[in-house]
Design a protein around this motif. Sequence first.
Motif, PDB file in Angstrom:
ATOM      1  N   MET A   1       0.833  -1.189   0.000  1.00 37.03           N
ATOM      2  CA  MET A   1       0.000   0.000   0.000  1.00 37.03           C
ATOM      3  C   MET A   1       0.870   1.242   0.000  1.00 37.03           C
ATOM      4  O   MET A   1       1.822   1.334   0.771  1.00 37.03           O
ATOM      5  CB  MET A   1      -0.918   0.018   1.212  1.00 37.03           C
ATOM      6  CG  MET A   1      -2.014  -1.042   1.180  1.00 37.03           C
ATOM      7  SD  MET A   1      -3.071  -0.946   2.631  1.00 37.03           S
ATOM      8  CE  MET A   1      -1.956  -1.581   3.872  1.00 37.03           C
ATOM      9  N   SER A   2       0.542   2.176  -0.867  1.00 40.31           N
ATOM     10  CA  SER A   2       1.296   3.421  -0.946  1.00 40.31           C
ATOM     11  C   SER A   2       0.399   4.585  -0.539  1.00 40.31           C
ATOM     12  O   SER A   2      -0.695   4.747  -1.080  1.00 40.31           O
ATOM     13  CB  SER A   2       1.800   3.647  -2.366  1.00 40.31           C
ATOM     14  OG  SER A   2       2.686   2.614  -2.747  1.00 40.31           O
ATOM     15  N   PRO A   3       0.849   5.397   0.408  1.00 39.60           N
ATOM     16  CA  PRO A   3       0.030   6.537   0.825  1.00 39.60           C
ATOM     17  C   PRO A   3      -0.043   7.605  -0.255  1.00 39.60           C
ATOM     18  O   PRO A   3       0.917   7.843  -0.979  1.00 39.60           O
ATOM     19  CB  PRO A   3       0.752   7.055   2.069  1.00 39.60           C
ATOM     20  CG  PRO A   3       2.165   6.608   1.897  1.00 39.60           C
ATOM     21  CD  PRO A   3       2.114   5.303   1.169  1.00 39.60           C
ATOM     22  N   GLU A   4      -1.202   8.234  -0.335  1.00 33.58           N
ATOM     23  CA  GLU A   4      -1.412   9.357  -1.233  1.00 33.58           C
ATOM     24  C   GLU A   4      -1.825  10.564  -0.400  1.00 33.58           C
ATOM     25  O   GLU A   4      -2.180  10.428   0.773  1.00 33.58           O
ATOM     26  CB  GLU A   4      -2.502   9.022  -2.263  1.00 33.58           C
ATOM     27  CG  GLU A   4      -2.170   7.822  -3.138  1.00 33.58           C
ATOM     28  CD  GLU A   4      -3.302   7.460  -4.091  1.00 33.58           C
ATOM     29  OE1 GLU A   4      -4.331   8.184  -4.101  1.00 33.58           O
ATOM     30  OE2 GLU A   4      -3.157   6.457  -4.811  1.00 33.58           O
ATOM     31  N   VAL A   5      -1.788  11.734  -0.992  1.00 35.62           N
ATOM     32  CA  VAL A   5      -2.188  12.955  -0.295  1.00 35.62           C
ATOM     33  C   VAL A   5      -3.662  13.209  -0.558  1.00 35.62           C
ATOM     34  O   VAL A   5      -4.071  13.397  -1.705  1.00 35.62           O
ATOM     35  CB  VAL A   5      -1.348  14.161  -0.748  1.00 35.62           C
ATOM     36  CG1 VAL A   5      -1.797  15.414  -0.008  1.00 35.62           C
ATOM     37  CG2 VAL A   5       0.131  13.899  -0.507  1.00 35.62           C
ATOM     38  N   GLY A 208       7.232   7.179  14.634  1.00 34.27           N
ATOM     39  CA  GLY A 208       7.547   5.893  14.027  1.00 34.27           C
ATOM     40  C   GLY A 208       7.361   5.852  12.529  1.00 34.27           C
ATOM     41  O   GLY A 208       7.696   4.848  11.889  1.00 34.27           O
ATOM     42  N   ALA A 209       6.790   6.921  11.951  1.00 37.37           N
ATOM     43  CA  ALA A 209       6.612   7.025  10.496  1.00 37.37           C
ATOM     44  C   ALA A 209       5.919   5.803   9.910  1.00 37.37           C
ATOM     45  O   ALA A 209       6.274   5.332   8.826  1.00 37.37           O
ATOM     46  CB  ALA A 209       7.966   7.242   9.810  1.00 37.37           C
ATOM     47  N   GLY A 225       4.767   1.755   6.000  1.00 34.24           N
ATOM     48  CA  GLY A 225       5.611   2.924   6.168  1.00 34.24           C
ATOM     49  C   GLY A 225       4.979   4.174   5.578  1.00 34.24           C
ATOM     50  O   GLY A 225       4.257   4.112   4.581  1.00 34.24           O
ATOM     51  N   LEU A 226       5.242   5.311   6.197  1.00 34.80           N
ATOM     52  CA  LEU A 226       4.705   6.597   5.760  1.00 34.80           C
ATOM     53  C   LEU A 226       5.842   7.584   5.557  1.00 34.80           C
ATOM     54  O   LEU A 226       6.900   7.463   6.185  1.00 34.80           O
ATOM     55  CB  LEU A 226       3.724   7.139   6.814  1.00 34.80           C
ATOM     56  CG  LEU A 226       2.500   6.274   7.113  1.00 34.80           C
ATOM     57  CD1 LEU A 226       1.742   6.838   8.311  1.00 34.80           C
ATOM     58  CD2 LEU A 226       1.586   6.179   5.903  1.00 34.80           C
ATOM     59  N   PRO A 227       5.642   8.587   4.722  1.00 34.00           N
ATOM     60  CA  PRO A 227       6.711   9.557   4.473  1.00 34.00           C
ATOM     61  C   PRO A 227       6.908  10.553   5.608  1.00 34.00           C
ATOM     62  O   PRO A 227       7.912  11.274   5.619  1.00 34.00           O
ATOM     63  CB  PRO A 227       6.243  10.271   3.204  1.00 34.00           C
ATOM     64  CG  PRO A 227       4.755  10.169   3.238  1.00 34.00           C
ATOM     65  CD  PRO A 227       4.473   8.832   3.851  1.00 34.00           C
TER      66      PRO A 227
END
Length: 280
Positions: A1-5, A208-209, A225-227
């Motif tokens: 999963m990739s976070p988006e804005v 912890g990002a 993980g998050l940016p």
Amino acid sequence: MSPEVAVHEHATLGEGPTWDMATGRLIWVDILSARVHTYEPATGRRTVMATEQHVGAAKPRAGGGLVVNLRDGVGLYGTDGAFRWLVHDAEPGRRGNDAAVAPDGALWAGTMRYDESEVGGSLTRIEPDGTATRVLPLVACSNGTGWSPDGRLMYYIDTPTRRIDVFDVDGEQVTGRRPFATVEEGAGFPDGLTVDAEGAVWVALWDGAALRRYTADGTLDRVVGLPVRRPTACAFGGPDLRDLYVSTARVGLTAPHPLSGSLLVLPDAGRGMPGTAFAG
């Protein structure tokens, strides 16, 4: 999963994303800027409302409007924007923090001291008529609260303990507090949480990002993980409750990531549960 804005914002202390089923919008707050934000994914429409004081949480009310956990207690905003106190309980040096609405429509409102002293906060159950019962009186930083799909368990975080705890629910009472999961040193601190339709607990890790997903038996199942270094809370939203929204903060960071303070989203992360509006 990739976070988006979802919403690019420079919130000082973004917190408490909550999906409002009745309006199809996400509600979240910037605590230290005393702002309540809303975002409609279907249209991209946003609103920002200033509150009377620092605002730890804002949740929808069954009849419209918002219930807010402020510095000096819990208040109500009507659909016309008019404000009134439901519970006024001012204490110097203390403010409202995270809050959640139980399946029965009661608000569980947490507090903490600005200096984050070890036992300066609490967790209080507030009925629709304003009756307040302090359930946990000795809390350092009252944070994530949520319930299992069958309503028989309540999860809770007092952040400095590094634990997600679980209680048994019997009507209005919670008993049998015990550890559900522990976040090890170096991985950040547990902050806000949400429970998905499978009974798994998602937790945002301050410093912890990342987000973590624990299965219903407390097993660590997934790390996302998050940016940004300081995610604060998460909640499922969207028309089918499959998108996981994440609030973030930039407070205390000397060189925050450009997205710190924004509202992020993990599309199709799972399936959430419909929330309950405050019955007051």
